[in-house]
Motif scaffolding. Structure first.
Motif, PDB file in Angstrom:
ATOM      1  N   MET A 187       0.850  -1.162   0.000  1.00  0.00           N
ATOM      2  CA  MET A 187       0.000   0.000   0.000  1.00  0.00           C
ATOM      3  C   MET A 187       0.903   1.235   0.000  1.00  0.00           C
ATOM      4  SD  MET A 187      -2.810   1.185   2.905  1.00  0.00           S
ATOM      5  CE  MET A 187      -3.388  -0.438   3.125  1.00  0.00           C
ATOM      6  N   SER A 188       0.563   2.168  -0.850  1.00  0.00           N
ATOM      7  CA  SER A 188       1.379   3.381  -0.930  1.00  0.00           C
ATOM      8  C   SER A 188       1.124   4.279   0.276  1.00  0.00           C
ATOM      9  CB  SER A 188       1.060   4.149  -2.214  1.00  0.00           C
ATOM     10  OG  SER A 188      -0.229   4.728  -2.118  1.00  0.00           O
ATOM     11  N   LYS A 189       2.039   5.181   0.498  1.00  0.00           N
ATOM     12  CA  LYS A 189       1.919   6.115   1.616  1.00  0.00           C
ATOM     13  C   LYS A 189       0.675   6.986   1.456  1.00  0.00           C
ATOM     14  CE  LYS A 189       4.419   9.695   4.080  1.00  0.00           C
ATOM     15  NZ  LYS A 189       5.604  10.530   4.155  1.00  0.00           N
ATOM     16  N   GLU A 190       0.408   7.410   0.223  1.00  0.00           N
ATOM     17  CA  GLU A 190      -0.762   8.255  -0.039  1.00  0.00           C
ATOM     18  C   GLU A 190      -2.061   7.507   0.262  1.00  0.00           C
ATOM     19  OE1 GLU A 190       1.650   7.749  -2.458  1.00  0.00           O
ATOM     20  OE2 GLU A 190       2.717   9.621  -2.056  1.00  0.00           O
ATOM     21  N   THR A 191      -2.122   6.255  -0.165  1.00  0.00           N
ATOM     22  CA  THR A 191      -3.315   5.444   0.090  1.00  0.00           C
ATOM     23  C   THR A 191      -3.513   5.255   1.586  1.00  0.00           C
ATOM     24  OG1 THR A 191      -2.976   4.273  -1.993  1.00  0.00           O
ATOM     25  CG2 THR A 191      -4.452   3.240  -0.400  1.00  0.00           C
ATOM     26  N   PHE A 192      -2.431   4.962   2.281  1.00  0.00           N
ATOM     27  CA  PHE A 192      -2.505   4.775   3.726  1.00  0.00           C
ATOM     28  C   PHE A 192      -3.012   6.041   4.414  1.00  0.00           C
ATOM     29  CE2 PHE A 192      -0.583   5.117   7.954  1.00  0.00           C
ATOM     30  CZ  PHE A 192      -1.137   3.992   8.550  1.00  0.00           C
ATOM     31  N   GLU A 193      -2.482   7.182   4.016  1.00  0.00           N
ATOM     32  CA  GLU A 193      -2.904   8.449   4.620  1.00  0.00           C
ATOM     33  C   GLU A 193      -4.368   8.747   4.318  1.00  0.00           C
ATOM     34  OE1 GLU A 193      -0.006  11.230   3.158  1.00  0.00           O
ATOM     35  OE2 GLU A 193       1.502  10.584   4.625  1.00  0.00           O
ATOM     36  N   ALA A 194      -4.802   8.461   3.084  1.00  0.00           N
ATOM     37  CA  ALA A 194      -6.201   8.690   2.713  1.00  0.00           C
ATOM     38  C   ALA A 194      -7.130   7.794   3.530  1.00  0.00           C
ATOM     39  CB  ALA A 194      -6.399   8.439   1.223  1.00  0.00           C
ATOM     40  N   LEU A 195      -6.770   6.537   3.665  1.00  0.00           N
ATOM     41  CA  LEU A 195      -7.582   5.613   4.466  1.00  0.00           C
ATOM     42  C   LEU A 195      -7.608   6.029   5.928  1.00  0.00           C
ATOM     43  CD1 LEU A 195      -6.558   2.149   2.984  1.00  0.00           C
ATOM     44  CD2 LEU A 195      -8.802   3.240   2.835  1.00  0.00           C
ATOM     45  N   ASN A 196      -6.487   6.476   6.416  1.00  0.00           N
ATOM     46  CA  ASN A 196      -6.396   6.900   7.812  1.00  0.00           C
ATOM     47  C   ASN A 196      -7.257   8.133   8.080  1.00  0.00           C
ATOM     48  OD1 ASN A 196      -5.445   6.430  10.397  1.00  0.00           O
ATOM     49  ND2 ASN A 196      -3.736   7.839  10.151  1.00  0.00           N
ATOM     50  N   GLU A 197      -7.374   9.012   7.090  1.00  0.00           N
ATOM     51  CA  GLU A 197      -8.235  10.192   7.241  1.00  0.00           C
ATOM     52  C   GLU A 197      -9.709   9.798   7.243  1.00  0.00           C
ATOM     53  OE1 GLU A 197      -7.476  13.373   4.477  1.00  0.00           O
ATOM     54  OE2 GLU A 197      -5.308  13.187   4.791  1.00  0.00           O
ATOM     55  N   MET A 198     -10.069   8.843   6.376  1.00  0.00           N
ATOM     56  CA  MET A 198     -11.471   8.427   6.267  1.00  0.00           C
ATOM     57  C   MET A 198     -11.927   7.616   7.475  1.00  0.00           C
ATOM     58  SD  MET A 198     -12.064   7.387   2.324  1.00  0.00           S
ATOM     59  CE  MET A 198     -10.449   6.910   1.758  1.00  0.00           C
ATOM     60  N   ALA A 199     -11.092   6.733   7.926  1.00  0.00           N
ATOM     61  CA  ALA A 199     -11.473   5.851   9.032  1.00  0.00           C
ATOM     62  C   ALA A 199     -10.264   5.614   9.928  1.00  0.00           C
ATOM     63  CB  ALA A 199     -11.992   4.527   8.492  1.00  0.00           C
ATOM     64  N   PRO A 200      -9.976   6.580  10.790  1.00  0.00           N
ATOM     65  CA  PRO A 200      -8.805   6.398  11.659  1.00  0.00           C
ATOM     66  C   PRO A 200      -9.038   5.285  12.681  1.00  0.00           C
ATOM     67  CG  PRO A 200      -9.993   8.387  12.253  1.00  0.00           C
ATOM     68  CD  PRO A 200     -10.656   7.830  11.029  1.00  0.00           C
ATOM     69  N   VAL A 201      -8.114   4.378  12.716  1.00  0.00           N
ATOM     70  CA  VAL A 201      -8.193   3.255  13.645  1.00  0.00           C
ATOM     71  C   VAL A 201      -6.844   3.095  14.315  1.00  0.00           C
ATOM     72  CG1 VAL A 201      -8.527   0.766  13.850  1.00  0.00           C
ATOM     73  CG2 VAL A 201      -9.902   2.063  12.238  1.00  0.00           C
ATOM     74  N   LYS A 202      -6.870   3.035  15.600  1.00  0.00           N
ATOM     75  CA  LYS A 202      -5.631   2.793  16.332  1.00  0.00           C
ATOM     76  C   LYS A 202      -5.553   1.298  16.619  1.00  0.00           C
ATOM     77  CE  LYS A 202      -4.892   7.272  18.116  1.00  0.00           C
ATOM     78  NZ  LYS A 202      -3.852   7.913  17.447  1.00  0.00           N
ATOM     79  N   ILE A 203      -4.469   0.707  16.185  1.00  0.00           N
ATOM     80  CA  ILE A 203      -4.272  -0.723  16.396  1.00  0.00           C
ATOM     81  C   ILE A 203      -3.213  -0.908  17.470  1.00  0.00           C
ATOM     82  CG2 ILE A 203      -3.519  -2.878  15.337  1.00  0.00           C
ATOM     83  CD1 ILE A 203      -4.500  -1.746  12.670  1.00  0.00           C
ATOM     84  N   SER A 204      -3.536  -1.765  18.428  1.00  0.00           N
ATOM     85  CA  SER A 204      -2.549  -2.071  19.463  1.00  0.00           C
ATOM     86  C   SER A 204      -2.571  -3.565  19.741  1.00  0.00           C
ATOM     87  CB  SER A 204      -2.837  -1.290  20.743  1.00  0.00           C
ATOM     88  OG  SER A 204      -3.826  -1.914  21.505  1.00  0.00           O
ATOM     89  N   ARG A 205      -1.549  -4.018  20.409  1.00  0.00           N
ATOM     90  CA  ARG A 205      -1.472  -5.444  20.731  1.00  0.00           C
ATOM     91  C   ARG A 205      -2.448  -5.837  21.833  1.00  0.00           C
ATOM     92  NH1 ARG A 205       2.442  -6.863  24.951  1.00  0.00           N
ATOM     93  NH2 ARG A 205       3.055  -4.967  26.006  1.00  0.00           N
ATOM     94  N   PHE A 206      -3.092  -4.870  22.433  1.00  0.00           N
ATOM     95  CA  PHE A 206      -4.031  -5.147  23.516  1.00  0.00           C
ATOM     96  C   PHE A 206      -5.459  -5.341  23.017  1.00  0.00           C
ATOM     97  CE2 PHE A 206      -0.617  -2.499  25.341  1.00  0.00           C
ATOM     98  CZ  PHE A 206      -0.075  -3.449  26.196  1.00  0.00           C
ATOM     99  N   GLY A 207      -5.686  -5.162  21.722  1.00  0.00           N
ATOM    100  CA  GLY A 207      -7.034  -5.272  21.166  1.00  0.00           C
ATOM    101  C   GLY A 207      -7.649  -6.648  21.317  1.00  0.00           C
ATOM    102  N   VAL A 208      -6.895  -7.677  20.982  1.00  0.00           N
ATOM    103  CA  VAL A 208      -7.426  -9.045  21.049  1.00  0.00           C
ATOM    104  C   VAL A 208      -7.683  -9.468  22.494  1.00  0.00           C
ATOM    105  CG1 VAL A 208      -6.956 -11.471  20.540  1.00  0.00           C
ATOM    106  CG2 VAL A 208      -6.464  -9.721  18.825  1.00  0.00           C
ATOM    107  N   PRO A 209      -6.721  -9.290  23.416  1.00  0.00           N
ATOM    108  CA  PRO A 209      -7.023  -9.658  24.806  1.00  0.00           C
ATOM    109  C   PRO A 209      -8.206  -8.880  25.389  1.00  0.00           C
ATOM    110  CG  PRO A 209      -4.667  -9.353  24.537  1.00  0.00           C
ATOM    111  CD  PRO A 209      -5.319  -8.895  23.265  1.00  0.00           C
ATOM    112  N   LYS A 210      -8.318  -7.614  25.013  1.00  0.00           N
ATOM    113  CA  LYS A 210      -9.432  -6.795  25.510  1.00  0.00           C
ATOM    114  C   LYS A 210     -10.765  -7.344  25.003  1.00  0.00           C
ATOM    115  CE  LYS A 210     -11.190  -2.074  25.486  1.00  0.00           C
ATOM    116  NZ  LYS A 210     -11.026  -0.735  24.948  1.00  0.00           N
ATOM    117  N   LYS A 211     -10.821  -7.682  23.716  1.00  0.00           N
ATOM    118  CA  LYS A 211     -12.052  -8.226  23.137  1.00  0.00           C
ATOM    119  C   LYS A 211     -12.380  -9.589  23.742  1.00  0.00           C
ATOM    120  CE  LYS A 211     -15.440  -7.770  20.271  1.00  0.00           C
ATOM    121  NZ  LYS A 211     -16.446  -6.742  20.480  1.00  0.00           N
ATOM    122  N   ALA A 212     -11.357 -10.409  23.958  1.00  0.00           N
ATOM    123  CA  ALA A 212     -11.576 -11.722  24.578  1.00  0.00           C
ATOM    124  C   ALA A 212     -12.159 -11.561  25.977  1.00  0.00           C
ATOM    125  CB  ALA A 212     -10.267 -12.503  24.630  1.00  0.00           C
ATOM    126  N   LYS A 213     -11.656 -10.588  26.704  1.00  0.00           N
ATOM    127  CA  LYS A 213     -12.167 -10.336  28.056  1.00  0.00           C
ATOM    128  C   LYS A 213     -13.623  -9.865  28.002  1.00  0.00           C
ATOM    129  CE  LYS A 213     -10.869  -8.265  32.406  1.00  0.00           C
ATOM    130  NZ  LYS A 213      -9.869  -7.537  33.152  1.00  0.00           N
TER     131      LYS A 213
END
Length: 105
Positions: free
Chosen positions: A1-27
């Motif tokens: 994915m190009s930098k421009e595409t990544f930035e455009a997607l991030n503007e449309m739907a910003p999502v913060k991804i962390s390693r704690f997402g799966v354990p949090k959802k499991a809990k």
């Protein structure tokens, strides 16, 4: 994915991804975390395999490692592999019964 595409997607739907997402959802769902699944199976599979495996003359831990696909740790030959496969076919139903009796599905 190009930098421009990544930035455009991030503007449309910003999502913060962390390693704690799966354990949090499991809990939230009240389920076992994936990172703990192997440890869970190691602890209880040995217990479930214990009686039958001793009847077959095999240590439960060897059969557990075989089921989990850790044959490299066992250094098995083709003949021994077939023998382990036959023994696992005999003891595996005890693991399923163990899960049915202790895990709510």
């Amino acid at each position: 994915m190009s930098k421009e595409t990544f930035e455009a997607l991030n503007e449309m739907a910003p999502v913060k991804i962390s390693r704690f997402g799966v354990p949090k959802k499991a809990k939230e769902l009240g389920i076992l975390e994936p990172s703990k699944l192997r440890k869970f199976s190691e602890q209880y599979m040995k217990e479930a395999f214990a009686k039958k495996s001793m009847e077959l003359g095999e240590h439960p831990e060897v059969l557990m490692q075989f089921v989990q696909g850790r044959t490299g740790e066992l250094k098995v030959s083709h003949l021994h592999y077939d023998n382990l496969l036959r023994k696992v076919d005999i003891v595996y139903p005890s693991w399923l019964e163990f899960l049915r009796s202790r895990v709510v599905l």
